[in-house]
Structure formats: structure tokens, C-alpha cells
Design a protein around this motif. Structure first.
Motif, PDB file in Angstrom:
ATOM      1  N   GLY A 204       0.831  -1.211   0.000  1.00 63.14           N
ATOM      2  CA  GLY A 204       0.000   0.000   0.000  1.00 63.14           C
ATOM      3  C   GLY A 204       0.862   1.255   0.000  1.00 63.14           C
ATOM      4  O   GLY A 204       0.638   2.197  -0.778  1.00 63.14           O
ATOM      5  N   LEU A 205       1.888   1.258   0.847  1.00 66.42           N
ATOM      6  CA  LEU A 205       2.783   2.433   0.921  1.00 66.42           C
ATOM      7  C   LEU A 205       3.545   2.617  -0.391  1.00 66.42           C
ATOM      8  O   LEU A 205       3.666   3.730  -0.915  1.00 66.42           O
ATOM      9  CB  LEU A 205       3.753   2.252   2.089  1.00 66.42           C
ATOM     10  N   LEU A 206       4.019   1.528  -0.985  1.00 65.35           N
ATOM     11  CA  LEU A 206       4.796   1.632  -2.229  1.00 65.35           C
ATOM     12  C   LEU A 206       3.904   2.026  -3.402  1.00 65.35           C
ATOM     13  O   LEU A 206       4.337   2.724  -4.319  1.00 65.35           O
ATOM     14  CB  LEU A 206       5.538   0.313  -2.490  1.00 65.35           C
ATOM     15  N   SER A 207       2.635   1.629  -3.361  1.00 67.33           N
ATOM     16  CA  SER A 207       1.702   2.063  -4.427  1.00 67.33           C
ATOM     17  C   SER A 207       1.494   3.564  -4.330  1.00 67.33           C
ATOM     18  O   SER A 207       1.485   4.283  -5.340  1.00 67.33           O
ATOM     19  CB  SER A 207       0.356   1.345  -4.282  1.00 67.33           C
ATOM     20  N   ARG A 208       1.386   4.056  -3.095  1.00 67.49           N
ATOM     21  CA  ARG A 208       1.237   5.519  -2.924  1.00 67.49           C
ATOM     22  C   ARG A 208       2.523   6.219  -3.371  1.00 67.49           C
ATOM     23  O   ARG A 208       2.496   7.278  -3.996  1.00 67.49           O
ATOM     24  CB  ARG A 208       0.925   5.840  -1.464  1.00 67.49           C
ATOM     25  N   ALA A 209       3.656   5.596  -3.058  1.00 68.43           N
ATOM     26  CA  ALA A 209       4.938   6.198  -3.472  1.00 68.43           C
ATOM     27  C   ALA A 209       5.015   6.249  -5.000  1.00 68.43           C
ATOM     28  O   ALA A 209       5.460   7.243  -5.584  1.00 68.43           O
ATOM     29  CB  ALA A 209       6.090   5.379  -2.904  1.00 68.43           C
TER      30      ALA A 209
END
Ligand code: LUB
Length: 266
Positions: A204-209
Motif C-alpha cells: 500500500g505504501l509503495l503504491s502511494r509512493a
């Protein structure tokens, strides 16, 4: 926190209300038929609520340590006793593993009778499930703390794993939960599925990144999340075997630096 050598604050004796001998000792089953796997699973499910549909709805959300007796002052004392028993079990599971830890060992460690331990955890399996649940209960607190610092998603992922490395070095419940998850084939109970919540959270965090252009071109968020989880698990395991995780923070920092350099956009 309680470290691997088990140095903890002296355990207050169980309070007057709490049974030390009253409760029938499920360990002494003279004449009673041995529990089937299904019964002990049902019992540990009853103890932990697993399989009740109220499982962890999202990453790491676990139930608070429950008591049998409902919301009153006794409940707090019982909850404190449950935590004492759980921490003692974690200290033993970390060093000896599930098979070589008996409920009597746990009772001896907290100065309680086996019956009193069974009053709070009906089986050794239920204790193991509770320890693993409390392992995962650490992470929402870590997540809330790092998120409150207000970094971008990639930096948040990096700092989360650095915080986890510290917990792996310092927190015996985190250490015990990890060992029990490795020994899950020996434990006749429903343990939470390992690795999937960290993968979900990091993906989830890497998709936002990625959406913010923070990821190097061609880096796929979910694949990178799986790689981070596998690398972290490996780093903590090697550090555990070689140094009882004394150097996990430094070992993870060097791996993290390498991986995030590969993930981060120039
Ligand atoms: C983490 C362990 C040990 C994954 O998520 C998990 O289940 C984990 C216990 O099973 O490492 C790495 C972040």
C-alpha cells in the motif's frame, strides 16, 4: 519490554479473587478422554476468537487480551495476569520453542498453579495463539507512531521496517511470535497467516509512493513489498542464529539501504 534472558519486573502473586486451586485442572484428566485436534482447535478458537469471522479485518488489527469475566475491576486484574502469563510464555517459547515448553514451566515462571494458568489459557496452543496475536498487535502501534511523523510513503516504509528491527532486538513477544510462526506445523491451532499483513501494508505504501513518482521506473509495488518482507525475515533470522538478534538493527540497516536505493527514484 522483556528481553530474551527473561529479566522482568517481579510478578505480583495472583490476587485473592483469582483461582489458584479452585479451577479444575484440565491438565489432570484422570479418566477423561483425550481432546481431539478439532476440540483443542475449537477451544483455542474460543479462547482467541479465531474463526469467529471477527478475525483480523485488516493489517495487524488484533483483539485486545480478553478475560472470561466481563468489564469490571476484576477484569483488569485478570487481564494483567493474562499479560504476565503471556509474557512468561513468550520468554520460554523464544528460548525453548513450543514443543519444549510446558504449561507447568509457564506456571512455575509466574509463580502460579497450572490450574490458574489454564483458567486464563485453556491449552498450550491457546497460549501460543495469544503470543502470536500479541506479536502482530505491536505493529499498529509502530505504524501509528511512524505515520504521525508525517513522512512520505517511501520514507514511512523505510522507517517502519527500521522500527520493526528494533522491536525484534528488544521485544520478547515479537521474538516468540516469530519462532512460533516458524514452528506452526507443530502447533495444532489456527495461527494468523504470517507475512501477508506486512506485505499488504508495504504494498500500500509503495503504491502511494509510485503515484507520487517516488519509485524507480519499472519497480512494481507489490513485488517490491514481497522482496522487503523476505529480506527482513531473512536478516532477522540470520541475526538470531548468529547473534541472538543483537545486531539485527545494524544488519537490517545495511540491507535496507541497499534495497531502498534500488526502489527509490533517482
Ligand atoms: C515478519 C514474522 C517475522 C515479516 O509478518 C510476519 O509474519 C513476520 C513472523 O512470522 O518477520 C517481516 C516484516
Amino acid at each position: 519490554m522483556t528481553d530474551r534472558t527473561g529479566t522482568t519486573a517481579p510478578n505480583p502473586a495472583p490476587t485473592a479473587e483469582e483461582p489458584t486451586v479452585a479451577e479444575p485442572d484440565p491438565g489432570s484428566r484422570s479418566g477423561t478422554r483425550a481432546k481431539t485436534g478439532a476440540e483443542s482447535r475449537a477451544e483455542s478458537r474460543a479462547a482467541t476468537g479465531a474463526g469467529t469471522g471477527a478475525e483480523r479485518p485488516g493489517p495487524f488489527r488484533v483483539r485486545p487480551i480478553a478475560t472470561r469475566r466481563g468489564p469490571d475491576p476484576k477484569q483488569d486484574r485478570a487481564a494483567r495476569t493474562r499479560l504476565l502469563v503471556l509474557t512468561a510464555a513468550a520468554e520460554l517459547f523464544t528460548v525453548r520453542g513450543f514443543r519444549h515448553t510446558s504449561v507447568q514451566d509457564v506456571a512455575d515462571r509466574v509463580g502460579m498453579t497450572k490450574g490458574a494458568v489454564y483458567f486464563h489459557y485453556p491449552t498450550k496452543e491457546a497460549l501460543a495463539v495469544a503470543v502470536v496475536e500479541q506479536h502482530y498487535a505491536r505493529w499498529p502501534l509502530l505504524l501509528a507512531g511512524v505515520t504521525a511523523e508525517g513522512h512520505g510513503p517511501l520514507e514511512t516504509a523505510e522507517r517502519l521496517l527500521a522500527g520493526a528491527a528494533l522491536a525484534f532486538r528488544e521485544d520478547v513477544v515479537v521474538q516468540a511470535g516469530t519462532r512460533l510462526q516458524v514452528e506452526r506445523p507443530q502447533i495444532d491451532a489456527e495461527l494468523p497467516t504470517p507475512y501477508v499483513d506486512w506485505t499488504e501494508l508495504l504494498a500500500g505504501l509503495l503504491s502511494r509512493a509510485e503515484a507520487l513518482g517516488e519509485l524507480r521506473a519499472g519497480v512494481r509495488p507489490r513485488a517490491a513489498a514481497r522482496s522487503l518482507v523476505a529480506a527482513f525475515f531473512g536478516a532477522q533470522h540470520v541475526s538470531d542464529v548468529l547473534r541472538e538478534r543483537a545486531d539485527i538493527v545494524e544488519r537490517w540497516a545495511e540491507t535496507s539501504e541497499l534495497l531502498f536505493r534500488a526502489i527509490r527514484a533517482e
